[in-house]
Motif scaffolding. Structure first.
Motif, PDB file in Angstrom:
ATOM      1  N   GLY A 111       0.827  -1.202   0.000  1.00  0.00           N
ATOM      2  CA  GLY A 111       0.000   0.000   0.000  1.00  0.00           C
ATOM      3  C   GLY A 111       0.860   1.250   0.000  1.00  0.00           C
ATOM      4  O   GLY A 111       2.009   1.231   0.442  1.00  0.00           O
ATOM      5  N   ILE A 112       0.303   2.315  -0.552  1.00  0.00           N
ATOM      6  CA  ILE A 112       0.967   3.626  -0.567  1.00  0.00           C
ATOM      7  C   ILE A 112       0.029   4.596   0.119  1.00  0.00           C
ATOM      8  O   ILE A 112      -1.066   4.879  -0.380  1.00  0.00           O
ATOM      9  CB  ILE A 112       1.263   4.092  -2.002  1.00  0.00           C
ATOM     10  CG1 ILE A 112       2.101   3.047  -2.749  1.00  0.00           C
ATOM     11  CG2 ILE A 112       1.965   5.430  -1.996  1.00  0.00           C
ATOM     12  CD1 ILE A 112       2.295   3.363  -4.229  1.00  0.00           C
ATOM     13  N   ASP A 113       0.424   5.094   1.277  1.00  0.00           N
ATOM     14  CA  ASP A 113      -0.433   5.973   2.062  1.00  0.00           C
ATOM     15  C   ASP A 113       0.107   7.396   2.044  1.00  0.00           C
ATOM     16  O   ASP A 113       1.325   7.628   2.093  1.00  0.00           O
ATOM     17  CB  ASP A 113      -0.510   5.478   3.512  1.00  0.00           C
ATOM     18  CG  ASP A 113      -1.169   4.109   3.601  1.00  0.00           C
ATOM     19  OD1 ASP A 113      -1.994   3.802   2.721  1.00  0.00           O
ATOM     20  OD2 ASP A 113      -0.852   3.359   4.542  1.00  0.00           O
ATOM     21  N   THR A 114      -0.818   8.350   1.980  1.00  0.00           N
ATOM     22  CA  THR A 114      -0.471   9.762   2.087  1.00  0.00           C
ATOM     23  C   THR A 114      -1.444  10.431   3.044  1.00  0.00           C
ATOM     24  O   THR A 114      -2.431   9.822   3.481  1.00  0.00           O
ATOM     25  CB  THR A 114      -0.546  10.468   0.722  1.00  0.00           C
ATOM     26  OG1 THR A 114      -1.925  10.558   0.321  1.00  0.00           O
ATOM     27  CG2 THR A 114       0.226   9.696  -0.345  1.00  0.00           C
ATOM     28  N   PHE A 115      -1.189  11.682   3.330  1.00  0.00           N
ATOM     29  CA  PHE A 115      -2.074  12.431   4.224  1.00  0.00           C
ATOM     30  C   PHE A 115      -3.472  12.557   3.618  1.00  0.00           C
ATOM     31  O   PHE A 115      -4.475  12.593   4.335  1.00  0.00           O
ATOM     32  CB  PHE A 115      -1.479  13.821   4.467  1.00  0.00           C
ATOM     33  CG  PHE A 115      -2.294  14.684   5.381  1.00  0.00           C
ATOM     34  CD1 PHE A 115      -2.232  14.494   6.760  1.00  0.00           C
ATOM     35  CD2 PHE A 115      -3.135  15.658   4.883  1.00  0.00           C
ATOM     36  CE1 PHE A 115      -2.989  15.276   7.616  1.00  0.00           C
ATOM     37  CE2 PHE A 115      -3.902  16.446   5.724  1.00  0.00           C
ATOM     38  CZ  PHE A 115      -3.822  16.250   7.101  1.00  0.00           C
ATOM     39  N   ASP A 116      -3.534  12.585   2.268  1.00  0.00           N
ATOM     40  CA  ASP A 116      -4.825  12.744   1.591  1.00  0.00           C
ATOM     41  C   ASP A 116      -5.496  11.417   1.267  1.00  0.00           C
ATOM     42  O   ASP A 116      -6.545  11.412   0.611  1.00  0.00           O
ATOM     43  CB  ASP A 116      -4.632  13.556   0.305  1.00  0.00           C
ATOM     44  CG  ASP A 116      -4.140  14.962   0.593  1.00  0.00           C
ATOM     45  OD1 ASP A 116      -4.610  15.546   1.572  1.00  0.00           O
ATOM     46  OD2 ASP A 116      -3.262  15.449  -0.147  1.00  0.00           O
TER      47      ASP A 116
END
Length: 569
Positions: A299-304
């Motif tokens: 998975g690739i997580d960001t603040f958005d």
């Protein structure tokens, strides 16, 4: 949202970005040039302009008491004569900068033209602040170098041009400034321009352009000057708009230096950092360096929110499919595009330290998120900037530039600087003062070692293990008040059992050397930095590792150490 406003925002977002650095010797007019650009590109607020008008008037009145000058200053303050503005005040934000009339720190300014957005780095020209100049130039796509038309090309001008070429800036504009003070003399412009262009072409810039300018009067900055009818090269602004867009790193090999390990609860573990180059997608098979363990991106997580794909220079958190060992300083890369792992490398180095480079001293090399103890094995040559010759040297002094051979105790996970500016650059830190004393660009492995590995021994670890009957290992005792006496007790007990063992109180290098020689090194230290460095170095060196718990007694510690022999069989 208003349709017109949305359209304006869309147009602004579609403009190409250019990172520009303005360099030159002290008092060549860098801040004035940038201030003029901002002013004529409507990159300033009204209150900024008003404040500078008042400051310009006060400065004029303070310098010259005669009434006619005071009247002139008051006219400028009222906005009657924009040319009397001191444009350098728009960028010299520090009080010391305004008092001395020089730039000390790097200042970034932003402007927008009809075709593109520009981030301008205003860098200091004083030789004392060359390190700040290199910092500002390290991310630039183009450079403007100023030369005072009255003084001509100075040593600092050559130094800045050479540093700009070392940092891989492809496009250079030579702005011969203060032409109004020489009567816009064409011969002066051509003499200076020819000298610097000949010098710049030898450095390998892809494009070099010449402009006769007066930053204070606005000649050839954003509008062609009627006072230089002999100049057919256009304006500086037109040149900025014509350059190719910024060099993107989307298509480069994927590099992700790990900065932090995020574990807010037991069900989540992510590796946070900024993608230095390339693109990563969910499901990609990646490799953790230097351990070499493989896994996939879960998975690739960001603040958005989560993403399916991310590219440089995004800051993201990667979740991996397996609980592989990865921590700060490690680099994630695709399995078929591994970075170089170098203990020993050749590099170009710009020396910033007040004290000359000392090849007998230990330094720290910081590259991406990785820091490694290192020393400069030798200086291969020093660049003589007057004629670009390579001079033999044993050291580098303040602001010298040379080619050096660096030996690191931990491998650097890097790329040649010409291929990747983010992972190919490093700084040298004084291990005692923690001052930054040098900036380096990786050239590659040393010429006589294809892999950059340090040849440490002709005896293999299996041979040592077979001779001694035990694996070389590092055992870290808990940071308790009795750690020293506990280490001696364990040493006695193990020695009596026929083990080859020694204590190494808080010395990381000694512990690694003992383990490499096949001994069990009992290390005790209550310094967090030492314990952290020992864990990292042991992991990089592939040494057998055991960390004992404070809650266990001597017999339990002994039992754990004895298992090392069984595990090594």
């Amino acid at each position: 949202m208003d349709t017109g406003l949305q359209q304006l925002l869309d147009q602004h977002a579609a403009r190409e970005l250019l990172r520009l650095v303005v360099v030159g010797s002290v008092d060549d007019g860098k801040s004035t040039l940038i201030g003029r650009l901002l002013y004529e590109c409507d990159g300033l607020f009204e209150d900024q302009i008003s404040a500078v008008r008042k400051a310009s008037a006060k400065r004029a009145a303070a310098v010259s008491v005669p009434s006619e000058v005071l009247v002139q200053g008051l006219k400028a303050a009222a906005g009657a004569d924009e040319e009397e503005l001191d444009f350098s005040l728009f960028t010299d934000g520090l009080r010391a900068e305004r008092e001395q009339g020089i730039t000390i720190d790097v200042a970034y300014r932003y402007l927008s033209t009809a075709r593109r957005k520009v981030i301008v780095a205003d860098t200091p020209g004083h030789i004392q602040y060359t390190r700040n100049m290199a910092t500002g130039a390290s991310t630039a796509d183009a450079a403007v170098i100023l030369v005072d038309a009255r003084l001509g090309v100075l040593p600092q001008t050559r130094r800045h041009a050479y540093i700009a070429s070392l940092l891989g800036i492809p496009y250079l504009a030579v702005a011969v400034n203060k032409m109004d003070l020489t009567g816009f003399d064409r011969d002066t412009f051509e003499r200076i321009g020819t000298e610097l262009v000949d010098f710049a072409h030898a450095l390998g810039f892809e494009g070099v352009r010449l402009f006769p300018v007066s930053a204070s009067r606005g000649d050839n900055i954003t509008r062609p000057s009627a006072r230089t009818p002999w100049h057919e090269g256009g304006t500086l602004l037109a040149w900025l708009e014509s350059l190719p867009h910024q060099r993107r790193q989307d298509d480069a090999p994927f590099r992700f230096p790990v900065q932090y390990v995020l574990r807010p609860h037991q069900d989540y573990r992510g590796l946070a950092g900024q993608i230095a180059s390339g693109t990563v997608r969910v499901g990609d098979e990646i490799q953790v360096h230097p351990s070499g363990r493989r896994t996939r991106v879960a998975g690739i997580d960001t603040f958005d929110g989560p993403l399916e794909e991310a590219a440089s220079p995004a800051s993201v958190t990667l979740r991996l499919a397996d609980e592989v060992d990865a921590s700060r300083g490690d680099v994630l890369a695709h399995v078929d595009q591994a970075p170089l792992s170098l203990h020993q490398l050749d590099a170009m180095l710009v020396w910033f330290g007040e004290q000359p480079l000392d090849c007998s001293r230990r330094y720290l090399v910081k590259q991406a998120s990785r820091t490694a103890p290192a020393h400069i094995e030798r200086v291969l040559w020093r660049k003589e900037l007057a004629d670009l010759s390579e001079q033999p040297a044993e050291s580098l002094s303040l602001n010298d530039i040379g080619r050096v051979r660096v030996v690191c105790r931990r491998p650097l996970l890097t790329d040649p600087y010409r291929d990747n500016r983010r992972t190919g650059a490093f700084i040298i830190i004084d291990a005692l003062t923690h001052d930054t004393v040098g900036a380096g660009m990786v050239l590659g492995p040393v010429e006589d070692s294809a892999k950059g590995e340090v040849a440490s021994s002709l005896v293999t670890q299996p041979e040592r293990r077979g001779r001694l009957g035990q694996p070389g290992a590092i055992v870290l005792l808990p940071a308790t008040p009795d750690a020293s006496s506990r280490a001696f007790q364990l040493e006695r007990r193990l020695f009596d059992l026929g083990w080859h063992v020694a204590t190494a109180p808080g010395d990381v290098e000694v512990a690694l050397a003992l383990a490499a020689a096949g001994l069990v090194a009992l290390v005790h230290s209550d310094t967090p930095q030492t314990r952290r460095a020992l864990r990292a170095d042991a992991r990089d060196a592939g040494a057998a590792w055991l960390e004992l718990e404070a809650s266990e007694d001597l017999e339990q510690h002994l039992d754990q150490i004895l298992t090392l022999r069984e595990a090594a069989r």
